[in-house]
Design an enzyme around this catalytic site. Structure first.
Site, PDB file in Angstrom:
ATOM      1  N   ASN A 186       0.846  -1.185   0.000  1.00 42.91           N
ATOM      2  CA  ASN A 186       0.000   0.000   0.000  1.00 42.91           C
ATOM      3  C   ASN A 186       0.889   1.244   0.000  1.00 42.91           C
ATOM      4  OD1 ASN A 186       0.620  -0.762   2.719  1.00 42.91           O
ATOM      5  ND2 ASN A 186      -0.980   0.565   3.497  1.00 42.91           N
ATOM      6  N   CYS A 198     -10.571  -3.377  -4.793  1.00 43.86           N
ATOM      7  CA  CYS A 198      -9.602  -4.407  -5.172  1.00 43.86           C
ATOM      8  C   CYS A 198     -10.303  -5.688  -5.589  1.00 43.86           C
ATOM      9  CB  CYS A 198      -8.629  -4.675  -4.034  1.00 43.86           C
ATOM     10  SG  CYS A 198      -7.386  -3.372  -3.855  1.00 43.86           S
ATOM     11  N   GLU A 234      -2.815  -4.750  -3.308  1.00 39.75           N
ATOM     12  CA  GLU A 234      -3.231  -5.663  -4.375  1.00 39.75           C
ATOM     13  C   GLU A 234      -3.134  -4.983  -5.738  1.00 39.75           C
ATOM     14  OE1 GLU A 234      -4.806  -4.790  -1.580  1.00 39.75           O
ATOM     15  OE2 GLU A 234      -6.435  -6.190  -1.134  1.00 39.75           O
TER      16      GLU A 234
HETATM   17 ZN   LIG Z   1      -8.013  -2.297  -1.931  1.00 43.03          ZN
END
Ligand SMILES: [Zn+2]
Length: 120
Positions: free
Chosen positions: A42, A85, A55
């Site tokens: 992230n 996601c 992701e």
């Molecule tokens: Zn996400």
């Protein structure tokens, strides 16, 4: 490669997450059908909505190397995927998704994570 092994790579990648605001470090790893593994983390931003999930970071890195939907066998992530996601996971036709939830490594097919989903 087992999903546990793939998840271990996701957990290792999480150490490189850029999360100065939430301090919530997430890592992801995608296993390509040719055996390669691509990781992501992230990446937050002071303008919060601009942040990137692990992701999508991993999948975007794979795309930059020429990977297309159908070429990703599995994805492991250290947290439960968000709704956005989950849409990406469906788009890429991933067979198996593994993620930690309440201390347990769960395995799901993307359609189980986003039933009755949007598609063109
Ligand atoms: Zn996400």
């Amino acid at each position: 490669m087992t999903l546990e092994e793939l998840h271990a790579q996701a957990a290792a990648a999480a150490e490189n997450a850029y999360a100065p605001y939430s301090r919530f470090f997430v890592g992801a790893a995608v296993l390509l059908r040719d055996g390669r593994v691509v990781t992501g983390v992230n990446v937050e931003n002071a303008s919060y909505p601009l942040g990137m999930c692990a992701e999508r970071c991993a999948l975007a890195r794979a795309v930059a190397e020429g990977v297309r939907p159908g070429e990703v066998e599995a994805l492991a992530v250290t947290a439960s995927p968000c709704g956005g996601c989950r849409q990406w996971l469906l788009e890429f036709g991933i067979d198996r998704v593994a993620f930690m939830h309440e201390g347990e490594l769960l395995e799901r097919a993307p359609i189980e994570l986003l039933p009755d989903s949007f598609s063109l």
